[in-house]
Scaffold this active site. Sequence first.
Site, mmCIF file in Angstrom:
data_model
loop_
_atom_site.group_PDB
_atom_site.id
_atom_site.type_symbol
_atom_site.label_atom_id
_atom_site.label_comp_id
_atom_site.label_asym_id
_atom_site.label_seq_id
_atom_site.Cartn_x
_atom_site.Cartn_y
_atom_site.Cartn_z
ATOM 1 N N ARG A 83 46.879 26.478 11.755
ATOM 2 C CA ARG A 83 46.958 27.171 13.032
ATOM 3 C C ARG A 83 48.396 27.591 13.308
ATOM 4 N NH1 ARG A 83 45.437 25.231 19.093
ATOM 5 N NH2 ARG A 83 46.349 27.053 20.068
ATOM 6 N N ARG A 92 42.469 31.386 16.197
ATOM 7 C CA ARG A 92 42.967 30.147 15.621
ATOM 8 C C ARG A 92 41.963 29.541 14.649
ATOM 9 N NH1 ARG A 92 43.379 27.947 21.066
ATOM 10 N NH2 ARG A 92 44.836 29.635 21.315
ATOM 11 N N ASP A 95 41.209 24.616 17.080
ATOM 12 C CA ASP A 95 41.787 24.210 18.353
ATOM 13 C C ASP A 95 41.147 22.882 18.716
ATOM 14 O OD1 ASP A 95 43.214 24.446 20.779
ATOM 15 O OD2 ASP A 95 41.417 25.189 21.793
ATOM 16 N N ASP A 97 41.083 19.863 21.575
ATOM 17 C CA ASP A 97 41.464 19.492 22.944
ATOM 18 C C ASP A 97 40.918 18.120 23.300
ATOM 19 O OD1 ASP A 97 42.820 21.852 23.642
ATOM 20 O OD2 ASP A 97 40.927 22.857 24.105
HETATM 21 P P1 AMP Z 1 46.056 25.039 23.375
HETATM 22 O O1 AMP Z 1 46.725 26.347 23.131
HETATM 23 O O2 AMP Z 1 44.791 25.115 24.193
HETATM 24 O O3 AMP Z 1 45.847 24.229 22.117
HETATM 25 O O4 AMP Z 1 47.068 24.192 24.284
HETATM 26 C C1 AMP Z 1 48.038 23.458 23.644
HETATM 27 C C2 AMP Z 1 48.934 22.698 24.589
HETATM 28 O O5 AMP Z 1 48.276 22.222 25.760
HETATM 29 C C3 AMP Z 1 49.424 21.484 23.830
HETATM 30 O O6 AMP Z 1 50.723 21.725 23.373
HETATM 31 C C4 AMP Z 1 49.329 20.336 24.800
HETATM 32 O O7 AMP Z 1 50.569 19.724 25.018
HETATM 33 C C5 AMP Z 1 48.791 20.939 26.086
HETATM 34 N N1 AMP Z 1 47.717 20.129 26.685
HETATM 35 C C6 AMP Z 1 47.637 19.728 27.965
HETATM 36 N N2 AMP Z 1 46.539 19.002 28.209
HETATM 37 C C7 AMP Z 1 45.866 18.933 27.009
HETATM 38 C C8 AMP Z 1 44.645 18.300 26.606
HETATM 39 N N3 AMP Z 1 43.888 17.592 27.476
HETATM 40 N N4 AMP Z 1 44.251 18.429 25.308
HETATM 41 C C9 AMP Z 1 45.009 19.158 24.443
HETATM 42 N N5 AMP Z 1 46.166 19.765 24.759
HETATM 43 C C10 AMP Z 1 46.611 19.657 26.031
#
Ligand code: AMP
Length: 132
Positions: A83, A92, A95, A97
Amino acid sequence: MIVYLGVGSNLGNRKNNIEEGIRKINRLKNTKVLKQSSFIQTDPEGGPGGQPKFLNAALKISTNLSALKLLKRLKKIEKELGRTKAIRNGPRTIDLDILLYGDRMIRSKELIVPHPRMFDRDFVIKPLAEII
Ligand code: AMP
């Protein structure tokens, strides 16, 4: 701790990417994948137009890792699977979360749990509802 994760991919072999991600999560220290939802295909939200559709799933895992350690490990897996962070909400390979971390509420610079955008996203809630 029982933790729920959201997984998505819209680049390359999406199912393979997700399955490889799950294998890597299963190999984390003191961590086991307990349940996996079925895959759902969804239209991309936000980001540049013309993106391929996403494949999404939710996972139930047990882990002894702290929420922050787990986040770091997940980011490493995202990196290993190729990614790149170039485009916000862009395509991506994977991903990952953290949706729920037990019943904890976490609000730090790096991590917000429950995931702030989970409640208005069908592609998160539908697979999660299947396994929770
Ligand atoms: P994304 O682009 O959706 O992968 O967001 C990435 C960023 O969101 C990461 O660098 C994390 O630090 C932040 N983040 C905040 N809360 C979360 C969560 N619950 N799970 C994953 N990433 C999070």
